[in-house]
Design a protein around this motif. Structure first.
Motif, PDB file in Angstrom:
ATOM      1  N   ARG A  41      -5.576  10.397   6.645  1.00 53.79           N
ATOM      2  CA  ARG A  41      -5.164   9.976   7.985  1.00 53.79           C
ATOM      3  C   ARG A  41      -6.037   8.849   8.555  1.00 53.79           C
ATOM      4  NH1 ARG A  41      -6.197  11.909  13.271  1.00 53.79           N
ATOM      5  NH2 ARG A  41      -4.465  11.478  14.688  1.00 53.79           N
ATOM      6  N   PRO A  42      -7.389   8.939   8.445  1.00 53.08           N
ATOM      7  CA  PRO A  42      -8.190   7.822   8.980  1.00 53.08           C
ATOM      8  C   PRO A  42      -7.865   6.492   8.294  1.00 53.08           C
ATOM      9  CG  PRO A  42      -9.586   9.717   8.486  1.00 53.08           C
ATOM     10  CD  PRO A  42      -8.240  10.011   7.905  1.00 53.08           C
ATOM     11  N   LEU A  43      -7.572   6.540   7.012  1.00 50.25           N
ATOM     12  CA  LEU A  43      -7.246   5.314   6.277  1.00 50.25           C
ATOM     13  C   LEU A  43      -5.886   4.770   6.723  1.00 50.25           C
ATOM     14  CD1 LEU A  43      -7.983   3.329   4.012  1.00 50.25           C
ATOM     15  CD2 LEU A  43      -6.764   4.805   2.431  1.00 50.25           C
ATOM     16  N   ILE A  44      -4.919   5.664   6.881  1.00 47.85           N
ATOM     17  CA  ILE A  44      -3.597   5.219   7.342  1.00 47.85           C
ATOM     18  C   ILE A  44      -3.730   4.564   8.721  1.00 47.85           C
ATOM     19  CG2 ILE A  44      -1.284   5.989   8.038  1.00 47.85           C
ATOM     20  CD1 ILE A  44      -1.564   8.250   5.933  1.00 47.85           C
ATOM     21  N   LEU A  45      -4.491   5.210   9.598  1.00 49.75           N
ATOM     22  CA  LEU A  45      -4.676   4.649  10.948  1.00 49.75           C
ATOM     23  C   LEU A  45      -5.343   3.278  10.885  1.00 49.75           C
ATOM     24  CD1 LEU A  45      -5.880   7.892  12.814  1.00 49.75           C
ATOM     25  CD2 LEU A  45      -3.647   6.777  13.026  1.00 49.75           C
ATOM     26  N   GLU A  46      -6.314   3.134   9.975  1.00 48.97           N
ATOM     27  CA  GLU A  46      -7.025   1.857   9.872  1.00 48.97           C
ATOM     28  C   GLU A  46      -6.113   0.774   9.284  1.00 48.97           C
ATOM     29  OE1 GLU A  46      -9.723   1.086  11.233  1.00 48.97           O
ATOM     30  OE2 GLU A  46     -10.050  -0.882  10.344  1.00 48.97           O
ATOM     31  N   VAL A  47      -5.330   1.143   8.257  1.00 48.98           N
ATOM     32  CA  VAL A  47      -4.387   0.169   7.670  1.00 48.98           C
ATOM     33  C   VAL A  47      -3.381  -0.270   8.735  1.00 48.98           C
ATOM     34  CG1 VAL A  47      -2.444  -0.030   6.058  1.00 48.98           C
ATOM     35  CG2 VAL A  47      -4.635   0.854   5.258  1.00 48.98           C
ATOM     36  N   LEU A  48      -2.900   0.668   9.531  1.00 39.15           N
ATOM     37  CA  LEU A  48      -1.929   0.301  10.572  1.00 39.15           C
ATOM     38  C   LEU A  48      -2.607  -0.517  11.678  1.00 39.15           C
ATOM     39  CD1 LEU A  48       0.219   3.551  10.795  1.00 39.15           C
ATOM     40  CD2 LEU A  48       0.702   1.448   9.551  1.00 39.15           C
ATOM     41  N   HIS A  49      -3.884  -0.265  11.880  1.00 41.46           N
ATOM     42  CA  HIS A  49      -4.615  -1.070  12.869  1.00 41.46           C
ATOM     43  C   HIS A  49      -4.733  -2.527  12.394  1.00 41.46           C
ATOM     44  CE1 HIS A  49      -7.369  -1.661  16.237  1.00 41.46           C
ATOM     45  NE2 HIS A  49      -8.055  -2.460  15.421  1.00 41.46           N
ATOM     46  N   ARG A  50      -4.897  -2.683  11.074  1.00 39.18           N
ATOM     47  CA  ARG A  50      -5.030  -4.038  10.511  1.00 39.18           C
ATOM     48  C   ARG A  50      -3.747  -4.376   9.748  1.00 39.18           C
ATOM     49  NH1 ARG A  50     -10.579  -3.237   7.302  1.00 39.18           N
ATOM     50  NH2 ARG A  50      -9.787  -5.070   6.239  1.00 39.18           N
ATOM     51  N   ARG A  51      -2.618  -4.019  10.298  1.00 37.87           N
ATOM     52  CA  ARG A  51      -1.333  -4.064   9.595  1.00 37.87           C
ATOM     53  C   ARG A  51      -1.034  -5.427   8.975  1.00 37.87           C
ATOM     54  NH1 ARG A  51       1.754  -4.087   6.676  1.00 37.87           N
ATOM     55  NH2 ARG A  51       3.847  -3.213   6.458  1.00 37.87           N
ATOM     56  N   GLN A  52      -1.467  -6.501   9.654  1.00 38.85           N
ATOM     57  CA  GLN A  52      -1.126  -7.839   9.169  1.00 38.85           C
ATOM     58  C   GLN A  52      -1.850  -8.181   7.861  1.00 38.85           C
ATOM     59  OE1 GLN A  52      -2.934  -7.083  11.763  1.00 38.85           O
ATOM     60  NE2 GLN A  52      -4.915  -8.107  11.472  1.00 38.85           N
ATOM     61  N   ASP A  53      -2.855  -7.392   7.482  1.00 37.01           N
ATOM     62  CA  ASP A  53      -3.605  -7.680   6.247  1.00 37.01           C
ATOM     63  C   ASP A  53      -2.897  -7.168   4.995  1.00 37.01           C
ATOM     64  OD1 ASP A  53      -5.579  -8.772   7.769  1.00 37.01           O
ATOM     65  OD2 ASP A  53      -6.939  -7.060   7.650  1.00 37.01           O
ATOM     66  N   PHE A  54      -1.830  -6.402   5.165  1.00 33.38           N
ATOM     67  CA  PHE A  54      -1.217  -5.729   4.025  1.00 33.38           C
ATOM     68  C   PHE A  54       0.268  -6.057   3.910  1.00 33.38           C
ATOM     69  CE2 PHE A  54      -4.664  -3.273   5.862  1.00 33.38           C
ATOM     70  CZ  PHE A  54      -5.522  -3.154   4.780  1.00 33.38           C
ATOM     71  N   VAL A 112       0.856  -1.187   0.000  1.00 35.01           N
ATOM     72  CA  VAL A 112       0.000   0.000   0.000  1.00 35.01           C
ATOM     73  C   VAL A 112       0.892   1.237   0.000  1.00 35.01           C
ATOM     74  CG1 VAL A 112      -1.788   1.276   1.240  1.00 35.01           C
ATOM     75  CG2 VAL A 112      -1.762  -1.223   1.336  1.00 35.01           C
ATOM     76  N   ILE A 113       0.591   2.162  -0.919  1.00 39.07           N
ATOM     77  CA  ILE A 113       1.334   3.426  -0.922  1.00 39.07           C
ATOM     78  C   ILE A 113       0.332   4.569  -0.828  1.00 39.07           C
ATOM     79  CG2 ILE A 113       1.490   3.476  -3.478  1.00 39.07           C
ATOM     80  CD1 ILE A 113       4.202   4.923  -3.124  1.00 39.07           C
ATOM     81  N   PHE A 114       0.599   5.485   0.096  1.00 41.41           N
ATOM     82  CA  PHE A 114      -0.217   6.684   0.254  1.00 41.41           C
ATOM     83  C   PHE A 114       0.579   7.851  -0.331  1.00 41.41           C
ATOM     84  CE2 PHE A 114      -1.158   3.876   3.842  1.00 41.41           C
ATOM     85  CZ  PHE A 114      -2.537   3.765   3.749  1.00 41.41           C
ATOM     86  N   VAL A 115      -0.076   8.615  -1.206  1.00 44.65           N
ATOM     87  CA  VAL A 115       0.601   9.762  -1.811  1.00 44.65           C
ATOM     88  C   VAL A 115      -0.215  11.004  -1.498  1.00 44.65           C
ATOM     89  CG1 VAL A 115       1.427  10.801  -3.938  1.00 44.65           C
ATOM     90  CG2 VAL A 115       1.478   8.309  -3.670  1.00 44.65           C
ATOM     91  N   THR A 116       0.414  11.954  -0.841  1.00 42.64           N
ATOM     92  CA  THR A 116      -0.346  13.142  -0.468  1.00 42.64           C
ATOM     93  C   THR A 116       0.578  14.329  -0.222  1.00 42.64           C
ATOM     94  OG1 THR A 116      -1.986  13.976   1.110  1.00 42.64           O
ATOM     95  CG2 THR A 116      -0.313  12.499   1.992  1.00 42.64           C
ATOM     96  N   SER A 117      -0.031  15.495  -0.135  1.00 44.64           N
ATOM     97  CA  SER A 117       0.768  16.682   0.173  1.00 44.64           C
ATOM     98  C   SER A 117      -0.063  17.642   1.009  1.00 44.64           C
ATOM     99  CB  SER A 117       1.270  17.357  -1.106  1.00 44.64           C
ATOM    100  OG  SER A 117       0.229  17.509  -2.029  1.00 44.64           O
ATOM    101  N   THR A 118       0.616  18.453   1.738  1.00 43.46           N
ATOM    102  CA  THR A 118       0.069  19.469   2.650  1.00 43.46           C
ATOM    103  C   THR A 118      -1.171  18.954   3.394  1.00 43.46           C
ATOM    104  OG1 THR A 118      -1.116  20.571   0.842  1.00 43.46           O
ATOM    105  CG2 THR A 118       1.049  21.399   1.385  1.00 43.46           C
TER     106      THR A 118
END
Lengths: 164, 283
Positions: B132-145, B119-125
């Protein structure tokens, strides 16, 4: 056992020289040397003669613009596998910015006078080098333009007014 | 895999619920984050990528992405950039003030589309806020990725948002953060340059990567093109767009984008689904 690697092999391992004709590689290697810079060292400074160009083997180089009455500004950083310094290709052959090592930097340094002389004598060599430089220059130019677009399109935030 | 709480739509989507600002955080110049709690104490369930219509009573209503953690429905988080009369007025509000919230609206980020992939997140400013909510959720379910990479660009070193989060994510052994700034003072040791350089530096397996992009629309295409150079095809790139959302439920037509209404069919789209529209000038 110590494995001694020649300059030609080191040059061939750099992405800039990927798939390069062995004869061209040998010719360029004749103008090439290894160089190491320590953190804070300048590789070159604005206005000095552009007598080389650089292939980064390891480390980070900051390209800086000198600002009158202020500290220099870093406008780009470059890392392993990248190249920089094309002022050697364009008259009057002087650097248009500073380049400084951010950490210990190992580069292949190509002598510009030596290369220009060989390119004058061998136009095919000149074509080969320009063919490899131009995509990098185009990519950096495109990146700079996109940064302008970003700065131009991003709404300017309104600062909070002090209470009073 | 444990599930996120399912969003519960308020009885009448046109009636704002009162929320109290519990904390105001100054992120950077002109950008602030509110932490909010519902006055009736009820939790606010949402999915990453959704937005709310936020009202300052007597001033106006604006659409704002939710930037908090969907696993903490007791706290609603909004990050707002002051760029117009409503947001400038909102910037003056302090903890304790009451604002109105309608939502959540819109199609969320399709997190399940990335299961098993890098998974790659690309963003600026401020684009980091909707991601952020998606990053937090991916890290919460880190083993799925697979690998998780965050590429984030800002103007300068004083414009970095959610700096605490970035430090925390960078400190994890299972997450790579590539931060880049447009310019920096001499001696700065980080990366200086465009976000494209950060994407190029990311160690991902392109064909096995799903990308989530949140940038200004002028720069989204560049991000998609750069991801394409890394082997991430447009059918694996999800983007979020911005339009003039008003009603939030696909009735008023203010946010129409071709055949879709961005407030209910977006704001998150798979890039290949909108690529043709995206290329239409002045659209």
């Amino acid at each position: 056992m110590v494995n001694i690697v020649g300059l030609e092999d080191t040059l061939a391992a750099h992405p800039f020289a990927a798939d390069m004709d062995p004869d061209v590689l040998r010719t360029i290697a004749g103008c090439c040397s290894n160089a190491i810079y320590h953190p804070g060292d300048y590789l070159f400074r604005e206005g000095e003669p552009a007598d080389a160009f650089f292939l980064i083997r390891h480390g980070q180089v900051a390209l800086e613009i000198h600002v009158p009455q202020g500290a220099p500004i870093v406008v780009e950083t470059l890392e392993d596998g990248e190249i920089f310094g094309w002022s050697w290709m364009l008259a009057p052959y002087t650097w248009s910015n500073d380049a400084r090592a951010n950490d210990q930097v190992r580069v292949l340094k190509l002598d510009a006078t030596c290369l220009r002389r060989k390119m004058e004598a061998d136009r095919a060599l000149g074509y080969e080098l320009y063919r490899r430089f131009l995509p990098v220059m185009a990519q950096r130019l495109a990146s700079s333009r996109m940064r302008i677009v970003e700065l131009a399109t991003e709404p300017r935030p309104i600062r909070a007014r002090p209470k009073g | 895999m444990d599930a996120m709480p399912a969003p519960v739509r308020h009885a009448d989507p046109m009636v704002p619920r009162p929320f109290r600002i519990t904390r105001v955080i100054r992120e950077i110049d002109g950008v602030f984050t509110w932490r909010l709690a519902a006055v009736d104490g009820a939790p606010f369930d949402f999915r990453p990528g959704q937005f709310n219509m936020v009202t300052q009573f007597g001033v106006g209503e604006i659409p704002v992405s939710i930037s908090g953690d969907c696993r903490r429905p007791e706290t609603l988080v909004h990050t707002i950039r002051a760029v117009g009369p409503v947001t400038e007025a909102m910037q003056g509000l302090r903890a304790g003030a009451i604002v109105g919230i309608r939502g959540p609206f819109g199609r969320p980020w399709p997190i399940d589309a990335a299961i098993g992939s890098d998974v790659i997140f690309v963003t600026s400013t401020i684009g980091l806020a909707p991601l952020r909510p998606l990053i937090l959720e991916v890290l919460h379910r880190r083993q799925d990725f697979g690998k998780v990479v965050i590429c984030y660009g800002t103007r300068g070193i004083h414009d970095i948002m959610f700096e605490e989060d970035l430090h925390a994510w960078r400190a994890r052994f299972d997450t790579n953060v590539h931060l880049t700034v447009h310019s920096a003072p001499s001696g700065y040791r980080g990366r200086v340059g465009g976000v494209a350089a950060a994407i190029h530096a990311a160690r991902i397996d392109g064909p096995a990567t799903v990308a989530f992009v949140c940038r200004s629309e002028a720069l989204t295409r560049q991000a998609v093109n750069t991801l394409g150079e890394r082997g991430v095809t447009p059918d694996r790139v999800w983007v979020t767009l911005e339009r003039n959302m008003k009603c939030g439920i696909g009735l008023c037509g203010h946010c129409q984008f071709g055949p879709s209404f961005m407030c209910k069919d977006g704001p998150v789209y798979r890039f290949d689904e909108i690529e043709a529209l995206y290329s239409v000038r002045e659209f």
